[in-house]
Design an enzyme around this catalytic site. Structure first.
Site, PDB file in Angstrom:
ATOM      1  N   THR A  14       0.800  -1.232   0.000  1.00 47.36           N
ATOM      2  CA  THR A  14       0.000   0.000   0.000  1.00 47.36           C
ATOM      3  C   THR A  14       0.831   1.279   0.000  1.00 47.36           C
ATOM      4  O   THR A  14       0.277   2.372   0.001  1.00 47.36           O
ATOM      5  CB  THR A  14      -0.962   0.010   1.202  1.00 47.36           C
TER       6      THR A  14
ATOM      7  N   GLY B  25      12.674  21.031   3.377  1.00 45.90           N
ATOM      8  CA  GLY B  25      13.243  19.702   3.191  1.00 45.90           C
ATOM      9  C   GLY B  25      14.200  19.670   2.025  1.00 45.90           C
ATOM     10  O   GLY B  25      13.796  19.888   0.874  1.00 45.90           O
TER      11      GLY B  25
ATOM     12  N   ILE C  75      13.242  14.703  -3.021  1.00 50.31           N
ATOM     13  CA  ILE C  75      12.066  15.326  -3.622  1.00 50.31           C
ATOM     14  C   ILE C  75      12.184  16.841  -3.622  1.00 50.31           C
ATOM     15  O   ILE C  75      11.927  17.514  -4.627  1.00 50.31           O
ATOM     16  CB  ILE C  75      10.784  14.874  -2.893  1.00 50.31           C
ATOM     17  N   GLY C  76      12.601  17.406  -2.487  1.00 56.15           N
ATOM     18  CA  GLY C  76      12.706  18.851  -2.390  1.00 56.15           C
ATOM     19  C   GLY C  76      13.693  19.435  -3.373  1.00 56.15           C
ATOM     20  O   GLY C  76      13.415  20.455  -4.020  1.00 56.15           O
TER      21      GLY C  76
ATOM     22  N   GLY D  44       9.731  13.885   4.045  1.00 60.11           N
ATOM     23  CA  GLY D  44       9.667  12.444   4.197  1.00 60.11           C
ATOM     24  C   GLY D  44       8.274  11.889   3.952  1.00 60.11           C
ATOM     25  O   GLY D  44       7.342  12.624   3.617  1.00 60.11           O
TER      26      GLY D  44
ATOM     27  N   HIS E 169      12.296   1.106  -7.126  1.00 57.93           N
ATOM     28  CA  HIS E 169      12.988  -0.094  -7.593  1.00 57.93           C
ATOM     29  C   HIS E 169      13.219  -1.091  -6.459  1.00 57.93           C
ATOM     30  O   HIS E 169      13.255  -2.297  -6.693  1.00 57.93           O
ATOM     31  CB  HIS E 169      14.305   0.245  -8.292  1.00 57.93           C
TER      32      HIS E 169
ATOM     33  N   HIS F  26      35.431   4.241 -25.925  1.00 57.69           N
ATOM     34  CA  HIS F  26      35.969   5.596 -25.920  1.00 57.69           C
ATOM     35  C   HIS F  26      35.458   6.352 -27.135  1.00 57.69           C
ATOM     36  O   HIS F  26      35.473   5.819 -28.240  1.00 57.69           O
ATOM     37  CB  HIS F  26      37.504   5.571 -25.948  1.00 57.69           C
TER      38      HIS F  26
END
EC number: 1.8.1.4
Length: 468
Positions: free
Chosen positions: A148, A184, A188-189, A274, A324, A447
């Site tokens: 969830t 924050g 995300i911030g 958070g 992930h 390269h």
């Protein structure tokens, strides 16, 4: 009553992947998910709908604008009067989301997964499995996987609404804020602050911790902070927020910094402090599902809860709140239900911040390795000495490799620079198989490529780097 071998509660990255893997393993499978976007059911959870995917679409669009407006001249490309069409930019973002969420729906159909739209609630255990309220319909499942996810953590002084937004609201501004506040300085911030800074906002980031990205290697966080400050992002650390007021026309924030009280005015305020586990409507207390003191579902090493036949994965169990990580746990849980040896190596999960420059790391920092009593050697190579980076006109940052001094085993790889979100996969693969710095350094890299910086950093562990 419909009966399934596996019922997944939650259709985000952990949930939908768990459902697909369960179906691949031959289980009759269903998924119940309550997420709605634009008034319609939409699989994919926070990540696909309002998180990872739309934010990366906006990051890419804003970075292209930055390049055209401010950097193209360095390439001999002259563009006068570049401007943004924000509604079109938001429309492109929505189109990307539609394709991916529609793709999940297609995969459910392909794998014969029954989808219920609404909340899933554990009701009772009967012979043969769990009875679950799947969006108002009682179904029975031999095994239930709780996936969830999580919700944004609100600041008690600043409940979401109006001009105070969390990540999803920050992706829907209909005009560029003149002044944008961000509480924050986490992933995300910084990502969302970067989007709107490039599009023209004056961005101020307020962080309670004394430093920037303190989970990252200090060399990486120091370099990243320097680059973001050069771009115009303003950071304040060791800040204590004392008052937040939505004035209707903006937001007034009062905070203390170095024992001084400061009041700042913003047009919009993003709160990104958070996330908290989402167990809303799950029926955890009714059926005795154990949660820890922070509200996360408690599990053992095989994703089993204290309830027979009930498993849990992803953000709702804590740990790294990464899509992930949830996906791999979804695969592992489905395989464990099938009697296989599902497993996730938490020691090499990659972390990525999609700013410019990008930041990526996996494994131990140099200090964390030393704290474990290990003697380490390190190698570091700057993109300023990489030919492809010069060609890109982006030589910011470096690659750092941390290895065990006794065995040469790579313990961690840390990067800040162009396209490192893609380059970290090589390091993760090497560490997954217990490879050494010499293994990495003696692997031929094409390269010119940016990935040559990884090779050179690995060679630098043994003081054999060629190009520095």
């Amino acid at each position: 009553m419909d009966t399934y071998d596996v019922l997944v509660i939650g259709g985000g990255p952990g949930g939908y992947v768990a459902a697909i893997r369960a179906a691949q393993l031959g289980f009759s499978t269903a998924c119940v998910d309550a997420f709605t976007r634009d008034g319609k059911p939409s699989l994919g959870g926070t990540c696909l709908n309002v998180g990872c995917i739309p934010s990366k679409a906006m990051l890419d669009s804003s970075e292209k604008f930055e390049m055209i407006a401010h950097e193209a001249a360095d390439h001999g490309i002259l563009v006068d009067g570049a401007k943004i069409d924000l509604s079109r930019m938001l429309g492109r973002k929505a189109g990307v989301v539609d394709k991916l969420t529609g793709g999940v729906a297609y995969l459910f159909k392909k794998n014969k997964i029954k989808s219920y739209h609404g909340y899933g609630k554990l009701l009772r255990r009967e012979e043969g499995g769990w009875v679950v309220d799947a969006a108002g319909t009682e179904v029975k499942a031999k095994n239930v996987i709780v996936a969830t996810g999580s919700n944004p953590r609100a600041l008690p002084l600043a409940p979401f609404g109006g001009n105070i937004v969390e990540n999803s609201g920050a992706l829907e501004f209909t005009e560029v804020p003149r002044k944008l506040g961000v509480i924050g300085a986490g992933v995300i911030g910084v990502e969302l602050g970067s989007v709107w800074r490039r599009l023209g906002a004056q961005v101020t980031v307020l962080e309670a911790l004394p430093g920037f990205l303190m989970a990252a290697d200090p060399a990486v966080s120091k370099e990243a902070l320097k680059q973001f400050q050069k771009q115009g992002l303003e950071f304040h650390f060791s800040v204590n927020i004392t008052a937040v007021e939505d004035t209707g026309s903006g937001v007034r924030v009062t905070y203390t910094e170095k024992d001084q009280s400061v009041t700042a005015e913003f047009d919009k305020l993003i709160v990104s402090i958070g996330r908290v586990p989402n167990t809303q409507g799950l029926g955890a207390q009714d059926v005795g599902l154990e949660l820890d003191e922070r509200g996360f579902v408690k599990i053992d090493d095989h994703y089993r809860t204290n309830l027979e036949g009930v498993y849990a994965i992803g953000d709702v169990v804590g740990g790294a709140m990464l899509a992930h990580k949830a996906e791999d746990e979804g695969v592992a849980a489905a395989e464990i239900i099938a009697g296989q040896a599902g497993h996730v190596n938490y020691g090499v999960i990659p972390w990525v911040i999609y700013t410019s420059p990008e930041i990526a790391w996996a494994g131990l920092t140099e200090q964390a390795a030393k704290d474990q009593g290990l003697n380490v050697r390190t190698g570091q190579f700057p993109f300023s000495a990489n030919g492809r980076a010069m060609g890109h006109n982006d030589t910011r940052g470096f690659v750092k490799v941390v290895a065990d001094a006794a065995t040469d085993k790579v313990l961690g790889v840390h990067m800040v620079g162009p396209n490192v979100s893609e380059m970290i996969a090589e390091a993760v693969t090497l560490m997954e198989f217990g490879g050494s710095a010499e293994d990495l350094g003696r692997t031929v890299h094409a390269h010119p490529t940016l990935s040559e910086a990884v090779k050179e950093a690995a060679m630098g562990v043994g003081k054999q780097a060629i190009h520095i």
